[in-house]
Design a protein around this motif. Sequence first.
Motif, PDB file in Angstrom:
ATOM      1  N   ALA A 114      -8.603   2.966   1.921  1.00  0.00           N
ATOM      2  CA  ALA A 114      -9.488   2.988   3.096  1.00  0.00           C
ATOM      3  C   ALA A 114      -9.527   1.653   3.825  1.00  0.00           C
ATOM      4  O   ALA A 114      -9.789   1.602   5.024  1.00  0.00           O
ATOM      5  CB  ALA A 114     -10.904   3.386   2.661  1.00  0.00           C
ATOM      6  N   ASP A 115      -9.250   0.558   3.112  1.00  0.00           N
ATOM      7  CA  ASP A 115      -9.283  -0.758   3.757  1.00  0.00           C
ATOM      8  C   ASP A 115      -8.229  -0.883   4.847  1.00  0.00           C
ATOM      9  O   ASP A 115      -8.388  -1.648   5.785  1.00  0.00           O
ATOM     10  CB  ASP A 115      -9.061  -1.862   2.714  1.00  0.00           C
ATOM     11  CG  ASP A 115     -10.254  -2.017   1.788  1.00  0.00           C
ATOM     12  OD1 ASP A 115     -11.361  -1.639   2.204  1.00  0.00           O
ATOM     13  OD2 ASP A 115     -10.083  -2.492   0.648  1.00  0.00           O
ATOM     14  N   ASN A 116      -7.135  -0.130   4.690  1.00  0.00           N
ATOM     15  CA  ASN A 116      -6.018  -0.257   5.626  1.00  0.00           C
ATOM     16  C   ASN A 116      -5.983   0.827   6.682  1.00  0.00           C
ATOM     17  O   ASN A 116      -5.017   0.931   7.426  1.00  0.00           O
ATOM     18  CB  ASN A 116      -4.703  -0.247   4.843  1.00  0.00           C
ATOM     19  CG  ASN A 116      -4.610  -1.413   3.881  1.00  0.00           C
ATOM     20  OD1 ASN A 116      -5.018  -2.515   4.198  1.00  0.00           O
ATOM     21  ND2 ASN A 116      -4.086  -1.156   2.691  1.00  0.00           N
ATOM     22  N   ASN A 118      -2.844   7.576   5.798  1.00  0.00           N
ATOM     23  CA  ASN A 118      -2.566   6.746   4.631  1.00  0.00           C
ATOM     24  C   ASN A 118      -1.089   6.792   4.266  1.00  0.00           C
ATOM     25  O   ASN A 118      -0.487   5.776   3.909  1.00  0.00           O
ATOM     26  CB  ASN A 118      -3.416   7.211   3.452  1.00  0.00           C
ATOM     27  CG  ASN A 118      -3.243   6.336   2.231  1.00  0.00           C
ATOM     28  OD1 ASN A 118      -3.646   5.189   2.208  1.00  0.00           O
ATOM     29  ND2 ASN A 118      -2.607   6.879   1.208  1.00  0.00           N
ATOM     30  N   SER A 119      -0.497   7.987   4.359  1.00  0.00           N
ATOM     31  CA  SER A 119       0.925   8.130   4.041  1.00  0.00           C
ATOM     32  C   SER A 119       1.777   7.292   4.994  1.00  0.00           C
ATOM     33  O   SER A 119       2.739   6.635   4.571  1.00  0.00           O
ATOM     34  CB  SER A 119       1.326   9.606   4.127  1.00  0.00           C
ATOM     35  OG  SER A 119       2.703   9.765   3.899  1.00  0.00           O
ATOM     36  N   THR A 120       1.416   7.299   6.275  1.00  0.00           N
ATOM     37  CA  THR A 120       2.137   6.499   7.260  1.00  0.00           C
ATOM     38  C   THR A 120       2.011   5.013   6.955  1.00  0.00           C
ATOM     39  O   THR A 120       2.994   4.261   7.036  1.00  0.00           O
ATOM     40  CB  THR A 120       1.601   6.788   8.677  1.00  0.00           C
ATOM     41  OG1 THR A 120       1.731   8.182   8.957  1.00  0.00           O
ATOM     42  CG2 THR A 120       2.365   5.986   9.724  1.00  0.00           C
ATOM     43  N   HIS A 175       4.935   2.280   5.930  1.00  0.00           N
ATOM     44  CA  HIS A 175       5.097   1.010   6.630  1.00  0.00           C
ATOM     45  C   HIS A 175       5.085  -0.157   5.638  1.00  0.00           C
ATOM     46  O   HIS A 175       5.892  -1.099   5.753  1.00  0.00           O
ATOM     47  CB  HIS A 175       3.977   0.848   7.657  1.00  0.00           C
ATOM     48  CG  HIS A 175       4.057  -0.416   8.455  1.00  0.00           C
ATOM     49  ND1 HIS A 175       5.088  -0.692   9.321  1.00  0.00           N
ATOM     50  CD2 HIS A 175       3.225  -1.492   8.503  1.00  0.00           C
ATOM     51  CE1 HIS A 175       4.901  -1.877   9.872  1.00  0.00           C
ATOM     52  NE2 HIS A 175       3.781  -2.385   9.383  1.00  0.00           N
ATOM     53  N   LYS A 176       4.180  -0.101   4.654  1.00  0.00           N
ATOM     54  CA  LYS A 176       4.126  -1.153   3.640  1.00  0.00           C
ATOM     55  C   LYS A 176       5.400  -1.186   2.811  1.00  0.00           C
ATOM     56  O   LYS A 176       5.904  -2.259   2.468  1.00  0.00           O
ATOM     57  CB  LYS A 176       2.921  -0.934   2.712  1.00  0.00           C
ATOM     58  CG  LYS A 176       1.595  -1.341   3.313  1.00  0.00           C
ATOM     59  CD  LYS A 176       0.518  -1.273   2.260  1.00  0.00           C
ATOM     60  CE  LYS A 176      -0.783  -1.852   2.799  1.00  0.00           C
ATOM     61  NZ  LYS A 176      -1.838  -1.856   1.768  1.00  0.00           N
ATOM     62  N   LEU A 177       5.911   0.005   2.492  1.00  0.00           N
ATOM     63  CA  LEU A 177       7.159   0.089   1.730  1.00  0.00           C
ATOM     64  C   LEU A 177       8.309  -0.523   2.521  1.00  0.00           C
ATOM     65  O   LEU A 177       9.156  -1.232   1.958  1.00  0.00           O
ATOM     66  CB  LEU A 177       7.460   1.548   1.383  1.00  0.00           C
ATOM     67  CG  LEU A 177       8.746   1.809   0.585  1.00  0.00           C
ATOM     68  CD1 LEU A 177       8.680   1.100  -0.762  1.00  0.00           C
ATOM     69  CD2 LEU A 177       8.959   3.307   0.392  1.00  0.00           C
TER      70      LEU A 177
END
Length: 407
Positions: free
Chosen positions: A142-144, A202-204, A208-210
């Motif tokens: 949730a923070d992101n 969240n999946s998106t 992006h983080k990956l």
Amino acid sequence: MIIISNVIAFLLISYIANSFLSSKYSKNKYLAILFIFITLESFINHTGASPFKGIFLLIMYFLYVFIQFEGKPIQKIMIIVPFFLIQVISEILVAFCLNNILFIEITRNAFSHGFLLGTIFSNTILAIFVFFYVRILKLIQADNLPKYTWLALILPIISIIFLLDSDDYFDLLNISPHVLLTTAGLAVSNIILFIIFISAINSTNMKHKLQIAEQKEELINSKLDLLSQHYDYNFKFLHNLLHTCSQLNSLFNDSNYIEATNVLNKLSDTAFKEFNAIYSNSYILNYVINNNLTKIIDYNIDIKTVIKYSDFKNLDYYTQLNLFEYLINLSIDSCLQVATSDKIIIIKSVKTANKIILKLFYSASSIDKYNIEKNINEILFNKYNSLSIRNIDNLFISILITFDIPS
């Protein structure tokens, strides 16, 4: 039974909040605030629930979570709105099932069997939802979540407004049970859509983080490759240096000072050129140049880098790598085609005001401005402020790319 139901409701919403937020106060003060809100709710709701009292309950949930816990407003709203909506829906569905399937009359009498069973079943449904909702939220960072996440709460909020604006549940249950059931079904679908929406966001974010993690890994690997290249080059350079020192020693012993001077000047020139070629303030540019270092040395190309600013914040690793690879290969290929013995490549970058200027200067006899501009556009996807490509006296090409510094 109503008081027990109020206690369970506040304990459940506290359970959700404690799973994702931190308390602002010590344990004793936390329990004191919890007791105060349970007491207030029991006083307001001691004669039974109603749509009008539901408004006060929702307000109390907001006050309780915002007073009791630390965190972003969107995180707190993501706890309160779904919880309250499921609480209302569970009461409606249980009342409908008892009244129309089990034929148990639901009344406002807090001591009736129907009211007692309805309270037990509705709190059980609420507890089950809380258990699964907590598990779902734990999978979501949730923070992101982006700022526009609150848009996903519009439908659940509309459902709450519609339910609270409806007539008395008991009257509507007897007069139009299907309307009440349809409304509850729509509210449930809104909750499901909300969960799907934030899961998709969240999946998106995770993808992006990956991607960023993969780029960092590539950057680390390129640095390791660069170190390996430096080691190989230094080993080769030291081997040649020892050979040159032995040659100089022989020349000095033979008093052949002119030849010794020529050998020494050649060594100095080689060291100067190659040092300028392999070292700059950009790891990525170093990597690209070192991959082409053999060609640069073999074809006697003078290369100089003056990278005073290398923090291209609006370009990711792959974009920078592709850009430098294209510019270096373009300039080397052009130098190989010129007839002059002076083959020059100069790369500079500076920061001025709120802009980053990247300049490439190289030997060339002709220019294909259209293709160069097209290739740079394909690499940068228009992530630059301006692009200038021009020919200088039909001897050199100048490419000037200006980037805005992201605020």
